[in-house]
Design a protein around this motif. Structure first.
Motif, mmCIF file in Angstrom:
data_model
loop_
_atom_site.group_PDB
_atom_site.id
_atom_site.type_symbol
_atom_site.label_atom_id
_atom_site.label_comp_id
_atom_site.label_asym_id
_atom_site.label_seq_id
_atom_site.Cartn_x
_atom_site.Cartn_y
_atom_site.Cartn_z
ATOM 1 N N LYS A 138 0.825 -1.208 0.000
ATOM 2 C CA LYS A 138 0.000 0.000 0.000
ATOM 3 C C LYS A 138 0.859 1.259 0.000
ATOM 4 C CE LYS A 138 -3.768 -0.076 2.549
ATOM 5 N NZ LYS A 138 -4.701 -0.306 3.682
ATOM 6 N N SER A 139 1.989 1.223 0.675
ATOM 7 C CA SER A 139 2.894 2.371 0.672
ATOM 8 C C SER A 139 3.411 2.649 -0.738
ATOM 9 C CB SER A 139 4.065 2.116 1.626
ATOM 10 O OG SER A 139 4.989 3.179 1.588
ATOM 11 N N ILE A 140 3.763 1.588 -1.462
ATOM 12 C CA ILE A 140 4.241 1.745 -2.841
ATOM 13 C C ILE A 140 3.128 2.277 -3.736
ATOM 14 C CG2 ILE A 140 5.101 0.514 -4.872
ATOM 15 C CD1 ILE A 140 6.497 -1.433 -2.936
ATOM 16 N N LEU A 141 1.926 1.734 -3.588
ATOM 17 C CA LEU A 141 0.812 2.153 -4.437
ATOM 18 C C LEU A 141 0.470 3.623 -4.221
ATOM 19 C CD1 LEU A 141 -1.567 -0.953 -4.278
ATOM 20 C CD2 LEU A 141 0.287 -0.456 -5.889
ATOM 21 N N MET A 142 0.534 4.087 -2.989
ATOM 22 C CA MET A 142 0.264 5.504 -2.728
ATOM 23 C C MET A 142 1.316 6.393 -3.383
ATOM 24 S SD MET A 142 -1.261 5.708 1.164
ATOM 25 C CE MET A 142 -0.022 4.663 1.930
ATOM 26 N N GLU A 143 2.552 5.922 -3.412
ATOM 27 C CA GLU A 143 3.628 6.684 -4.044
ATOM 28 C C GLU A 143 3.421 6.806 -5.550
ATOM 29 O OE1 GLU A 143 8.482 6.322 -4.709
ATOM 30 O OE2 GLU A 143 7.475 5.056 -3.217
ATOM 31 N N PHE A 144 2.741 5.811 -6.140
ATOM 32 C CA PHE A 144 2.549 5.785 -7.589
ATOM 33 C C PHE A 144 1.078 5.988 -7.963
ATOM 34 C CE2 PHE A 144 6.648 3.824 -7.065
ATOM 35 C CZ PHE A 144 7.366 4.274 -8.166
#
Length: 240
Positions: A138-144
């Motif tokens: 989820k942290s990665i998805l929010m970044e992208f």
């Protein structure tokens, strides 16, 4: 693992066999001047619904985008088994947050399928990553968020193969959840003001156009690296 990204496209769009003998009418986009197309692509809101930059309806707006969800099903052609499905459209301001909340119902560790059609308009390539912790994902998805919501050639599916459940944010920016029980997904959607609507039709069910760019493709490659996904052809796949 058998990839099921895109199965809803087969439900919602006629297959090549279905359309082989059908007369082909010119699409509404083929008749547009560059200026008319630019104006149409610049229209983001339809009533209270705001589209992302990824997709636009037909020029004559055969289906006006709106928020809501409906139930559907996936039928396995080989076994005849059916899988219950929820399909939803959510306005841009809540799209990614709602997707992330839907993911929470899949458990703490999931698999990821990243979909790209940047180099082909007729098919897509699927990239896999198994066993990723949901908080990290989820942290990665929010970044992208930009490429996930605004790129019409990027889609993503989050899968729990043990539970046989999946949540997609596809390249049309529809939210799709399948696999029983569907009630937790339904409750999350209603909590986000996305309500059941048996009569809703989605942008995929009529002529539409996808939008991407070199910048979005660069962001896709960065997302691919961060997720550590691999081409499906590089690994043997096994059925669920």
């Amino acid at each position: 693992m058998i990839n099921k990204m895109g199965f809803l496209k087969r439900i919602l769009r006629p297959t090549p066999q279905d359309t082989a003998d059908a007369p082909v009418a010119p699409g509404s986009f083929e008749r547009l001047s560059d200026e008319e197309l630019q104006v149409h692509m610049g229209i983001k809101t339809y009533g209270a619904f705001e589209l992302t930059d990824a997709i636009r309806p037909s020029y004559d707006v055969q289906i006006a985008p709106r928020q809501g969800f409906r139930y559907d099903k996936y039928v396995d052609e080989a076994s005849g088994a059916t899988t219950p499905v929820i399909m939803a459209a959510a306005t841009k301001s809540i799209l990614l947050d709602t997707f992330l909340e839907l993911i929470d119902h899949l458990g703490n560790v999931v698999d990821v399928v990243l979909e790209t059609s940047h180099h082909s308009s007729s098919h897509h390539e699927d990239l896999y990553r198994e066993h990723i912790d949901v908080p990290v994902l989820k942290s990665i998805l929010m970044e992208f968020e930009d490429v996930l919501t605004d790129d019409g050639c990027t889609g993503i599916a989050i899968i729990n193969p043990t539970k046989k459940q999946e949540v997609q944010l596809d390249e049309h920016k529809l939210l799709i959840a399948y696999g029983a029980p569907l009630d937790p997904f339904r409750e999350t959607l209603i909590g986000a003001d996305v309500y059941p609507d048996k009569s809703i039709r989605f942008i995929t069910e009529a002529e539409h156009v996808h939008s991407s760019s070199e910048r979005m493709y660069d962001r896709f490659l960065q997302l691919q690296t961060r997720l550590g996904v691999e081409d499906e052809s590089s690994e043997d796949t096994a059925a669920w």
